[in-house]
Scaffold this active site. Structure first.
Site, PDB file in Angstrom:
ATOM      1  N   GLY A  59       0.838  -1.197   0.000  1.00 16.85           N
ATOM      2  CA  GLY A  59       0.000   0.000   0.000  1.00 16.85           C
ATOM      3  C   GLY A  59       0.871   1.244   0.000  1.00 16.85           C
ATOM      4  N   CYS A  86       5.119  -6.344   1.912  1.00 22.88           N
ATOM      5  CA  CYS A  86       5.491  -4.928   1.924  1.00 22.88           C
ATOM      6  C   CYS A  86       4.728  -4.177   3.028  1.00 22.88           C
ATOM      7  CB  CYS A  86       5.281  -4.334   0.536  1.00 22.88           C
ATOM      8  SG  CYS A  86       6.114  -2.761   0.327  1.00 22.88           S
ATOM      9  N   TYR A  87       3.711  -3.375   2.674  1.00 17.67           N
ATOM     10  CA  TYR A  87       2.930  -2.682   3.710  1.00 17.67           C
ATOM     11  C   TYR A  87       2.335  -3.701   4.681  1.00 17.67           C
ATOM     12  CZ  TYR A  87      -0.553   0.471   5.778  1.00 17.67           C
ATOM     13  OH  TYR A  87      -1.302   1.227   6.655  1.00 17.67           O
ATOM     14  N   HIS A 173       8.430  -8.143  -2.958  1.00 21.03           N
ATOM     15  CA  HIS A 173       7.200  -8.497  -3.702  1.00 21.03           C
ATOM     16  C   HIS A 173       7.403  -9.814  -4.465  1.00 21.03           C
ATOM     17  CE1 HIS A 173       4.904  -4.716  -3.199  1.00 21.03           C
ATOM     18  NE2 HIS A 173       6.113  -4.200  -3.020  1.00 21.03           N
ATOM     19  N   GLU A 175       5.208 -11.397  -6.005  1.00 11.23           N
ATOM     20  CA  GLU A 175       4.275 -11.456  -7.146  1.00 11.23           C
ATOM     21  C   GLU A 175       4.839 -10.808  -8.406  1.00 11.23           C
ATOM     22  OE1 GLU A 175       4.109  -9.553  -4.542  1.00 11.23           O
ATOM     23  OE2 GLU A 175       3.219  -7.594  -4.909  1.00 11.23           O
ATOM     24  N   ASP A 231     -15.879 -10.675 -23.555  1.00 15.84           N
ATOM     25  CA  ASP A 231     -16.663 -10.908 -22.334  1.00 15.84           C
ATOM     26  C   ASP A 231     -18.138 -11.160 -22.651  1.00 15.84           C
ATOM     27  OD1 ASP A 231     -14.287 -10.294 -21.173  1.00 15.84           O
ATOM     28  OD2 ASP A 231     -14.869  -8.284 -20.519  1.00 15.84           O
ATOM     29  N   LYS A 370      -9.551 -11.570 -17.256  1.00 17.27           N
ATOM     30  CA  LYS A 370      -9.644 -11.649 -18.723  1.00 17.27           C
ATOM     31  C   LYS A 370      -9.018 -12.940 -19.275  1.00 17.27           C
ATOM     32  CE  LYS A 370     -10.735  -8.540 -21.956  1.00 17.27           C
ATOM     33  NZ  LYS A 370     -12.033  -7.856 -21.836  1.00 17.27           N
TER      34      LYS A 370
END
Ligand code: XMP
Length: 514
Positions: A59, A86-87, A173, A175, A231, A370
């Site tokens: 964040g 992190c945060y 991180h 990710e 979609d 998606k």
């Protein structure tokens, strides 16, 4: 059986979606929720999903600021494994009484972490790991009962765990792809610590979704606004599988479609034997847009007019249910995110607000990203041209014509768009690109055609690479391909005297020009 799930608590970090997606890449379902969720709300979610772990995202704030987002301590005491990133890492440390301060030296980018305790979270990794950091604050001292698992040159507590409870923190991180073994770290959390089963699969999803649609709609009628985008096309086919002829798909041709688009959509859905109504509304839209030049106003007019046309049909059909192709990022962006700014009014036929009262709105794709919708489309047997086609904005070519929209300009942009599409697809670059299209600018310029002076339109070519459309890079398309495109456009479209290439990333520019 309920699906194993990881909750991602959103503290406003830019990688929140990335965390959720990375988890799903391991076939484990993830759900983003607001950071102020209460233990009771977690219990409610348990009715639908089997919550195996919780991740606290990064964040933008500092945990010691007065208005910084906090966490309900009850969440940390549920006995469900929690990983702070992190945060989130700093927040767990601070919540238990650790010392978090501004770092003496901030870390942004690649750093090397020394792993001192390769416990379950940091199992099967090297002694030194290449990790990606982005932080101005640092945990300087851990609370009692916690232990350090890794450190970096400037960060004494780069990873930690509670000695008895399943609470973990990583300052870096995992990710982000720049953390070399980030996937392994997440895998350790999912499978070693949370004991998740990889049971999030598209084939199972189809079965569950069909059952859910049938239970909701029963023997009544439903209507879907079909744009021909991925979609709305996928949700149409999925819903038709569930309720057959009780579904009617409505395709509104506002006149700002690409060349041959209405025919393509009609042909595709005829093959699926789905009730299909095409409404030709070009004149109506053009009339409403006469002399309008302001981009946001144009978008709003198109969105509103679209709804009017759709409403008329819905009334005639007497449908009780509205099916929408809302996908996960649409839902999250409009729901829980508290720190995002509105850039433009997106008109998406999947997100129709209507005056007509329906019994319910059915959104079978609401939990999918998606790329998952693409997988689903393939499982449902949608044609490849449709599954892998580039995204196309709801207001269509109208947002690619600067200034007032006229029939002359629409004809020009259609021809230019066709040339760009043909040449990019011929070049074999298509699979690496997010979008490729032409924009009709408001600039006129002097040229020479034959032996005479010409004064004509300027076309801009926009070709971008992206994963999510949140950020994008202009593509470095080889000059010979750009040359062919430019030559064809100026030769085949009399009104155009100049072609330019857009070399702006997003941010600062958006992908579309308006
Ligand atoms: P921007 O221009 O905001 O676009 O960078 C991001 C992505 O969204 C598409 N786009 C839209 N899609 N309705 C849609 O369904 C819209 O109003 C709309 N405007 C932009 C754009 O093509 C890009 O892929």
């Amino acid at each position: 059986m309920k699906t194993d799930t990881i909750l991602v608590l959103d503290f406003g970090g830019q990688y929140c979606h990335l965390i959720a997606r990375r988890i799903r890449e391991h076939n484990v379902y993830s759900e983003i929720v607001s950071q102020d969720i209460s233990p009771k709300e977690v219990e409610n979610i348990k009715n639908r999903f089997d919550i195996k772990g919780i991740i606290l995202s990064g964040g933008p704030q500092s945990v010691y600021e007065q208005d910084a987002p906090k966490i309900n301590v009850g969440i940390l005491n549920l006995g469900i494994p929690v990983l702070g990133l992190c945060y989130g890492h700093q927040l767990i440390a601070q919540t238990y009484g650790g010392n978090v301060k501004q770092a003496k030296k901030k870390e942004y980018g690649i750093t090397y972490a020394t792993i001192t305790k390769p416990d379950e979270l940091l199992k099967s990794l090297g002694k030194k790991e290449k990790v990606w950091m982005s932080h101005g604050d640092t945990v300087y001292a851990l609370p009692k009962d916690f232990e350090v698992l890794a450190y970096t040159e400037n960060c004494p507590v780069a990873a930690f765990r509670h000695k008895e409870k399943p609470l973990y923190g990583l300052q870096w991180h995992p990710e982000v792809i720049h953390t070399e073994n980030g996937m392994k770290m997440l895998q350790n959390f999912l499978f070693e610590i949370c004991r998740c089963e990889a049971n999030w699969k598209m084939e199972d999803f189809v079965e569950k979704a069909i059952e859910e649609i049938q239970q909701t709609v029963e023997n009544r009628k439903a209507i879907v606004a079909l744009s021909g985008g991925i979609d709305s096309s996928t949700v149409t086919v999925l819903t038709a599988k569930a309720i057959g002829k009780n579904l009617t798909a409505v395709f509104v041709d506002h006149g700002f479609m690409r060349e041959n688009e209405p025919k393509f959509v009609q042909d595709t859905f005829q093959k699926f034997n789905i009730n299909f109504i095409a409404i030709k509304a070009r004149k109506r839209f053009l009339a409403k847009l006469e002399a309008v030049t302001e981009p946001e106003q144009k978008r709003k007019i198109i969105g509103k007019e679209f709804i009017r046309v759709f409403e008329n049909v819905a009334k005639k059909i007497k449908a009780d249910y509205l099916v929408q192709g809302t996908i996960y990022p649409d839902r999250i962006e409009s729901g829980i995110r508290k720190f995002s700014d509105k850039i433009k009014t997106h008109h998406n036929v999947a997100g129709l607000p209507l005056k007509i009262k329906f019994k319910a709105i059915v959104e079978p794709l609401r939990d999918l990203y998606k790329d998952e919708v693409r997988k689903l489309a393939a499982v449902l047997g949608l044609p490849k041209e449709l599954v892998f086609r580039q995204p196309f904005p709801g207001p269509g070519l109208a947002v690619r014509i600067m200034g007032e929209i006229t029939q002359e300009k629409i004809d020009i942009i259609k021809k230019a768009d066709k040339i760009v599409t043909e040449e990019i697809e011929k070049s074999g670059l298509k699979d690496h690109l997010w979008q490729y299209f032409a924009v009709l600018t408001e600039t006129r310029s002097t040229g020479v055609k034959g032996d005479s002076r010409a004064y004509g339109y300027t076309i801009a070519i926009r070709v971008v690479e992206s994963r999510e459309a949140m950020t994008a890079s202009f593509a470095k398309v080889p000059y010979n391909i750009l040359e062919t495109i430019s030559t064809r456009i100026t030769n085949e479209i009399l009104e155009v005297t100049r072609v330019v290439y857009d070399i702006t990333h997003k941010p600062p520019a958006t992908i579309e020009w308006e």
